[in-house]
Write an enzyme that holds these catalytic residues in place. Structure first.
Site, mmCIF file in Angstrom:
data_model
loop_
_atom_site.group_PDB
_atom_site.id
_atom_site.type_symbol
_atom_site.label_atom_id
_atom_site.label_comp_id
_atom_site.label_asym_id
_atom_site.label_seq_id
_atom_site.Cartn_x
_atom_site.Cartn_y
_atom_site.Cartn_z
ATOM 1 N N ASP A 237 0.874 -1.162 0.000
ATOM 2 C CA ASP A 237 0.000 0.000 0.000
ATOM 3 C C ASP A 237 0.912 1.212 0.000
ATOM 4 O O ASP A 237 1.915 1.240 0.717
ATOM 5 C CB ASP A 237 -0.873 0.003 1.257
ATOM 6 C CG ASP A 237 -1.932 1.078 1.168
ATOM 7 O OD1 ASP A 237 -3.085 0.751 0.847
ATOM 8 O OD2 ASP A 237 -1.607 2.262 1.394
ATOM 9 N N ARG B 283 -1.359 -0.542 -6.100
ATOM 10 C CA ARG B 283 -2.114 -1.703 -6.599
ATOM 11 C C ARG B 283 -1.495 -2.265 -7.880
ATOM 12 O O ARG B 283 -1.365 -1.585 -8.882
ATOM 13 C CB ARG B 283 -3.591 -1.340 -6.795
ATOM 14 C CG ARG B 283 -3.839 -0.250 -7.800
ATOM 15 C CD ARG B 283 -5.296 0.216 -7.781
ATOM 16 N NE ARG B 283 -5.508 1.102 -6.649
ATOM 17 C CZ ARG B 283 -6.301 2.171 -6.664
ATOM 18 N NH1 ARG B 283 -6.995 2.477 -7.743
ATOM 19 N NH2 ARG B 283 -6.429 2.939 -5.602
HETATM 20 C C1 MIC Z 1 -5.154 4.008 -1.939
HETATM 21 O O1 MIC Z 1 -5.113 4.820 -1.043
HETATM 22 O O2 MIC Z 1 -5.262 4.320 -3.143
HETATM 23 C C2 MIC Z 1 -5.068 2.551 -1.592
HETATM 24 C C3 MIC Z 1 -6.357 1.943 -1.886
HETATM 25 O O3 MIC Z 1 -4.830 2.395 -0.220
HETATM 26 C C4 MIC Z 1 -3.944 1.935 -2.402
HETATM 27 C C5 MIC Z 1 -3.847 0.495 -2.374
HETATM 28 C C6 MIC Z 1 -4.857 -0.182 -3.203
HETATM 29 O O4 MIC Z 1 -5.053 0.192 -4.350
HETATM 30 O O5 MIC Z 1 -5.407 -1.157 -2.726
HETATM 31 C C7 MIC Z 1 -2.559 2.481 -2.167
HETATM 32 O O6 MIC Z 1 -2.439 3.621 -1.843
HETATM 33 O O7 MIC Z 1 -1.568 1.781 -2.412
HETATM 34 FE FE1 SF4 Z 2 -5.127 5.213 3.682
HETATM 35 FE FE2 SF4 Z 2 -5.370 4.186 1.229
HETATM 36 FE FE3 SF4 Z 2 -6.982 3.426 3.232
HETATM 37 FE FE4 SF4 Z 2 -7.211 5.843 2.255
HETATM 38 S S1 SF4 Z 2 -7.573 3.945 1.147
HETATM 39 S S2 SF4 Z 2 -7.246 5.275 4.406
HETATM 40 S S3 SF4 Z 2 -5.132 6.317 1.751
HETATM 41 S S4 SF4 Z 2 -4.795 3.087 3.121
#
Ligand code: MIC
Ligand code: SF4
Length: 755
Positions: free
Chosen positions: A160, A645
């Site tokens: 992440d 991702r």
């Molecule tokens: C985001 O904040 O965009 C996410 C969702 O946490 C992603 C990970 C994901 O795509 O699952 C991230 O920041 O890596």
């Molecule tokens: Fe943090 Fe990504 Fe979750 Fe948002 S989606 S709370 S940025 S880990």
């Protein structure tokens, strides 16, 4: 919660010798970042110092962290690696799949029901391979890590991009794709280009309305979404020491938005206090003993220009609260200039929703500072005019905040407490609106604000600020309200004004929690069976990608020439698609549907060169795949910015795209592409981007002699028969070239492990 003291001790034992050797090798004093990097080399010290920004280095991280949306793919890959147990301490955190709708309890119950198959899969894989499992509702990965596992001087990777949050506790913590996590869990080294170093000197001190968030909002404005690329940001100076540990986490967290590899602060009293306050006195004591190793050499901080590639100085005493946005996190505007900017740009003045929380801002301190404003609102006869939601970062924070009456204060002004999860931050939000397409404004304490991210509406103008500013603005209901100077009219029609917010770094009575939500893995997971239903539409076992055919790539079709910002949210949208994160074929139906086609300015509408008709990107690509024709995706600057991702790399790979040709890449995405055996190349001359036409046939040559530092050639055959040919660059090293040839890194690991 099973933080591994012996692993931390082993890291600390290694540090002294490694640091002196690295000082000798480089012939100078060391930054804290370098001390950690040199202490985590996979092999012994090299014979010559590494070149920043150039040398590829193998590291041995101490830990791996995964969140549910990316863990599925990481673990599906790990299952193919043929190991019995993970090689380093690892955890899985269920935080991304909970939809925010009516409030914590109901939303969690519904997530448990809807995502049962995925949670069961993650729990049983964790149990089998020795991975700690944090259940849904336990909290957001990065807050849980900060509270339980991060430690000064450590190195961690996480699937992440906001893994970098742990820099608040003095750790080099880096966001990666699942394939990288898979390598480390399989006991292999983890490779990174030795980063450049940016020093951020903080002088003065924060006070009043200004908070840690404003430091990073300001830095984002200075460096922009690309400015941190390939660099680690090291914060230091008298201003740094006075910021709470969770505040430091906030600053490091949003370093992801400027493309930084990671950010960190040296070990200090605030970190020691936080370790003690979160039941880790042993670690604080161990860290105290090697304090000198857990900070840059003093000479570095007195003469930073000599040691960092770039130095930025910020005087915290002069720093104003900032609001960044809309649509990009680097459009930084000081609050005093914000109302004018709103009017000038015609951004909707009415503020519809204020949301506090996310991994960036959901600490006890954040909640107490915001609650102090909510309390004032109550006393002054105000309620929240805008909708107002609150997500605590972890069950520990939530339980304690409830005990201390904080959540109650929020609810009294109309706030809705959501589950301890990502929720609206990642588009898991059943937004209550009468018109889901209306042009409107929201403000959040989150980190990203790309179009459509929170609610899928391209007309939602999302702004990012500190939780305090979000709370005050939500209460006012107006984007033009400046709580530092403006008055509001209360229930009796009297003009009232907020006083400065006040909070507590940690609870006076200590943290408390009944069930933190942790599940330890089985001692011996051999007997644990993992079942994936072949008919499932949420999980699909992976088939290995096929190896390179050994020839140049000729006559590829152009799938899309993407124009402007193309983040991972554009390439593989989250929100409603998160449910397919464990099913590569199903999630591939979102491939690039958010990217803007440069030829018609539309999203998800590209020309099928076989029929001449326009169709959705995944559909057109599936048509090419069916007849065995490869294609190319062309993109602009910083392609793949944002998330870690790897679906954004695996989907094109799965559907038969052969190369991604762009002006520049974001770091994690470029690595993800390489790992999956995809060709990631850049225009040697960015102006060649304009040569790409809609009906082009594209050939890529030089692959039979694919080598480090040797450009490749792209040849375009335009529809009128004209030919254009130009050079393209790549950053593949020898090992990465092997990944390309084998059809992906995993194909190599599998061979090594299984034989
Ligand atoms: C985001 O904040 O965009 C996410 C969702 O946490 C992603 C990970 C994901 O795509 O699952 C991230 O920041 O890596
Ligand atoms: Fe943090 Fe990504 Fe979750 Fe948002 S989606 S709370 S940025 S880990």
């Amino acid at each position: 919660m099973a933080f591994d003291l012996s692993m931390i001790q082993a890291t600390y034992d290694r540090m002294g010798a490694r640091i002196s050797a690295a000082r000798q090798l480089t012939g100078r004093h060391l930054t804290f970042t370098e001390k950690i990097l040199y202490s985590h080399l996979w092999a012994d010290l090299p014979s010559a110092a590494y070149q920043r920004g150039t040398s590829y280095v193998d590291f041995a991280p101490d830990r791996v962290a995964m969140q549910d949306a990316t863990a599925q793919m990481a673990l599906l890959q790990f299952m193919q690696a043929g190991r019995k147990q993970v090689a380093v301490p690892s955890t899985v955190h269920c935080d991304h799949l909970i939809l925010a709708d009516t409030g914590a309890a109901a939303d969690l119950a519904s997530a448990l029901d809807k995502n049962k198959e995925v949670y069961d899969f993650l729990a049983s894989v964790s149990n089998k391979y020795g991975i700690g499992f944090w259940k849904p509702g336990a909290g957001i990965i990065h807050q849980v890590i900060l509270e339980n596992y991060a430690f000064p001087g450590g190195m961690m990777i996480g699937t992440d991009s906001h893994t970098v949050n742990a820099g608040g506790l003095g750790m080099v913590a880096i966001g990666v794709g699942g394939a990288d996590a898979c390598d480390v869990m399989a006991g292999l080294p983890w490779e990174l280009k030795f980063p450049k170093l940016i020093g951020i000197k903080l002088t003065g001190s924060l006070s009043g309305w200004t908070s840690a968030k404003d430091v990073i909002l300001k830095v984002a404005g200075i460096l922009t979404v690309k400015g941190g690329t390939g660099a680690i940001l090291e914060y230091f100076g008298p201003g740094a020491d006075a910021i709470s540990c969770t505040g430091k986490g906030t600053i490091c967290n949003m370093g992801a938005e400027i493309g930084a590899t990671t950010s960190l602060f040296s070990y200090d009293q605030k970190m020691s206090d936080y370790l003690r306050g979160t039941d880790r006195t042993e670690i604080a004591e161990m860290a105290d003993k090697i304090k000198d190793h857990l900070a840059g050499d003093p000479e570095v901080y007195t003469d930073p220009d000599k040691y960092f590639d770039q130095v930025i100085e910020i005087n915290l005493s002069e720093l104003e609260p900032h609001i960044n946005g809309p649509f990009t996190p680097d459009n930084a505007i000081p609050i005093s200039a914000f109302a004018a900017a709103v009017r000038e740009n015609n951004w909707p003045e009415k503020l519809e929703v204020g949301l506090i929380g996310s991994c960036t801002n959901s600490s006890y301190e954040d909640l107490t500072r915001s609650a102090s404003l909510a309390q004032q609102a109550l006393e002054k006869g105000l309620k929240s005019v805008a909708e107002f939601t609150i997500t605590p970062g972890s069950e520990q924070v939530r339980f304690t905040a409830e005990r201390d009456g904080i959540l109650d204060t929020f609810e009294k002004i109309g706030g809705v407490v959501l589950a301890n999860a990502c929720g609206p931050c990642i588009g898991q939000w059943a937004r209550h609106t009468d018109d889901p397409t209306r042009k409107n404004s929201i403000i959040t304490s989150f980190n990203r604000n790309f179009a459509k991210r929170n609610d899928g509406n391209p007309n939602t103008h999302a702004f990012v600020a500190s939780p305090e500013i979000v709370t005050a603005m939500a209460i006012s209901g107006s984007l033009c309200f400046n709580p530092l100077t403006d008055y509001l009219s209360n229930d009796k029609g009297i003009q009232v004004k907020f006083e400065e917010p006040k909070g507590l770094e940690m609870p006076l009575k200590g943290f408390e929690v009944k069930d933190a939500g942790y599940q330890a893995p089985a001692e011996d997971g051999n007997q644990v069976n993992i079942v994936v239903d072949p008919n499932s539409n949420r999980l699909q076992l992976l088939d290995p990608f096929s190896a390179w055919e050994g020839t140049d790539l000729n006559n590829l079709k152009l799938l899309i020439k993407a124009k402007g910002k193309c983040t991972t949210d554009h390439i593989s949208m989250a929100g409603p698609w998160l449910k397919f994160r464990g099913h590569l074929d199903n999630i591939s139906d979102n491939m690039l549907i958010g990217a803007v086609n440069a030829f018609n300015d539309k999203t998800d509408s590209v020309k099928n060169q076989l029929t001449g008709e326009y169709g959705s990107v995944p559909q057109v690509q599936r048509a090419y795949k069916k007849v065995g024709i490869g294609s190319v995706v062309v993109g602009d600057e910083n392609y793949g910015e944002g998330s870690s991702r790897e679906h954004a790399a695996m989907e094109p790979r799965h559907l038969g795209v052969r190369a991604i040709l762009v002006k520049s890449f974001a770091r994690i995405h470029e690595t993800n592409l390489k790992k999956q055996g995809m060709l990631a190349i850049t225009f040697a001359d960015p102006a060649d981007y304009s040569k790409i036409q809609e009906d082009d046939k594209i050939s890529i040559s030089g692959l039979t002699t694919f080598a480090e530092n040797t450009p490749l050639t792209v040849t375009l055959e335009h529809q009128d028969g004209a030919i254009d040919s130009f050079q393209v660059n790549h950053t593949y090293n020898n090992q990465q070239i092997e990944w390309f040839k084998a059809g992906g890194a995993l194909n190599i690991i599998r061979k090594q492990m299984i034989g």
